[in-house]
Design a protein around this motif. Structure first.
Motif, PDB file in Angstrom:
ATOM      1  N   ILE A   7      -1.309 145.369 -59.286  1.00  0.00           N
ATOM      2  CA  ILE A   7      -1.371 145.362 -60.843  1.00  0.00           C
ATOM      3  C   ILE A   7      -2.586 144.261 -60.956  1.00  0.00           C
ATOM      4  O   ILE A   7      -3.448 144.869 -61.907  1.00  0.00           O
ATOM      5  CB  ILE A   7      -0.090 145.024 -61.545  1.00  0.00           C
ATOM      6  CG1 ILE A   7       0.973 146.034 -61.464  1.00  0.00           C
ATOM      7  CG2 ILE A   7      -0.717 144.376 -63.048  1.00  0.00           C
ATOM      8  CD1 ILE A   7       2.119 145.494 -61.944  1.00  0.00           C
ATOM      9  N   ALA A   8      -2.747 143.372 -60.386  1.00  0.00           N
ATOM     10  CA  ALA A   8      -3.758 142.508 -60.714  1.00  0.00           C
ATOM     11  C   ALA A   8      -5.242 143.096 -60.159  1.00  0.00           C
ATOM     12  O   ALA A   8      -6.066 142.856 -60.794  1.00  0.00           O
ATOM     13  CB  ALA A   8      -3.631 141.117 -59.857  1.00  0.00           C
ATOM     14  N   MET A   9      -5.082 143.770 -58.993  1.00  0.00           N
ATOM     15  CA  MET A   9      -6.368 144.510 -58.485  1.00  0.00           C
ATOM     16  C   MET A   9      -6.826 145.634 -59.392  1.00  0.00           C
ATOM     17  O   MET A   9      -8.056 145.871 -59.492  1.00  0.00           O
ATOM     18  CB  MET A   9      -6.257 144.910 -57.159  1.00  0.00           C
ATOM     19  CG  MET A   9      -6.116 143.662 -56.235  1.00  0.00           C
ATOM     20  SD  MET A   9      -6.138 144.388 -54.531  1.00  0.00           S
ATOM     21  CE  MET A   9      -7.765 144.190 -54.207  1.00  0.00           C
ATOM     22  N   VAL A  41      -8.189 131.286 -66.264  1.00  0.00           N
ATOM     23  CA  VAL A  41      -7.525 131.294 -65.093  1.00  0.00           C
ATOM     24  C   VAL A  41      -6.283 130.191 -65.191  1.00  0.00           C
ATOM     25  O   VAL A  41      -5.388 130.398 -64.699  1.00  0.00           O
ATOM     26  CB  VAL A  41      -8.465 130.959 -63.813  1.00  0.00           C
ATOM     27  CG1 VAL A  41      -7.820 130.457 -62.693  1.00  0.00           C
ATOM     28  CG2 VAL A  41      -9.371 131.976 -63.470  1.00  0.00           C
ATOM     29  N   LEU A  42      -6.750 129.250 -65.876  1.00  0.00           N
ATOM     30  CA  LEU A  42      -5.511 127.982 -66.120  1.00  0.00           C
ATOM     31  C   LEU A  42      -4.316 128.745 -67.138  1.00  0.00           C
ATOM     32  O   LEU A  42      -3.135 128.512 -66.426  1.00  0.00           O
ATOM     33  CB  LEU A  42      -6.052 127.107 -66.877  1.00  0.00           C
ATOM     34  CG  LEU A  42      -7.137 125.964 -65.956  1.00  0.00           C
ATOM     35  CD1 LEU A  42      -7.420 124.947 -66.790  1.00  0.00           C
ATOM     36  CD2 LEU A  42      -6.294 125.538 -64.891  1.00  0.00           C
ATOM     37  N   CYS A  43      -4.899 129.588 -68.131  1.00  0.00           N
ATOM     38  CA  CYS A  43      -3.559 130.316 -68.590  1.00  0.00           C
ATOM     39  C   CYS A  43      -2.961 131.254 -67.928  1.00  0.00           C
ATOM     40  O   CYS A  43      -1.613 131.229 -68.152  1.00  0.00           O
ATOM     41  CB  CYS A  43      -4.437 131.006 -70.063  1.00  0.00           C
ATOM     42  SG  CYS A  43      -4.858 129.894 -71.066  1.00  0.00           S
ATOM     43  N   ALA A  44      -3.372 131.884 -67.082  1.00  0.00           N
ATOM     44  CA  ALA A  44      -2.954 132.965 -66.190  1.00  0.00           C
ATOM     45  C   ALA A  44      -1.804 132.135 -65.163  1.00  0.00           C
ATOM     46  O   ALA A  44      -0.737 132.439 -64.751  1.00  0.00           O
ATOM     47  CB  ALA A  44      -3.802 133.679 -65.270  1.00  0.00           C
ATOM     48  N   ARG A  49       3.523 130.569 -63.454  1.00  0.00           N
ATOM     49  CA  ARG A  49       4.238 129.604 -62.763  1.00  0.00           C
ATOM     50  C   ARG A  49       5.746 129.859 -63.402  1.00  0.00           C
ATOM     51  O   ARG A  49       6.604 129.510 -62.454  1.00  0.00           O
ATOM     52  CB  ARG A  49       3.634 128.264 -63.349  1.00  0.00           C
ATOM     53  CG  ARG A  49       4.737 127.275 -62.898  1.00  0.00           C
ATOM     54  CD  ARG A  49       4.121 125.795 -63.464  1.00  0.00           C
ATOM     55  NE  ARG A  49       2.976 125.600 -62.557  1.00  0.00           N
ATOM     56  CZ  ARG A  49       1.945 124.795 -62.842  1.00  0.00           C
ATOM     57  NH1 ARG A  49       1.790 124.161 -64.174  1.00  0.00           N
ATOM     58  NH2 ARG A  49       0.945 124.612 -62.307  1.00  0.00           N
ATOM     59  N   GLY A  50       5.931 130.592 -64.502  1.00  0.00           N
ATOM     60  CA  GLY A  50       7.258 130.681 -64.940  1.00  0.00           C
ATOM     61  C   GLY A  50       8.004 131.816 -64.162  1.00  0.00           C
ATOM     62  O   GLY A  50       9.248 131.898 -64.201  1.00  0.00           O
TER      63      GLY A  50
END
Length: 55
Positions: A7-9, A41-44, A49-50
């Motif tokens: 999905i990320a790709m 990137v920090l938001c992702a 992390r959750g």
């Protein structure tokens, strides 16, 4: 894990198009685009992390 990577790709071409357009528009202020990418990137990272504890 493979599904998450797939999905990320799939989002990479969209990301490259958006970043390319942003670099074209803000060619004199490249640091603003790099800062926006860093913040996304920090938001992702915070969002994913959750997912660590939800195995």
């Amino acid at each position: 894990m493979a599904a998450l990577i797939s999905i990320a790709m799939c989002g990479e071409p969209v990301d490259q198009a958006v970043c390319g357009a942003a670099f074209d528009i803000l060619e004199n202020r490249v640091w603003t685009v790099l800062l926006a990418v860093f913040l996304s990137v920090l938001c992702a990272k915070c969002a994913f992390r959750g997912l660590e504890g939800s195995e």
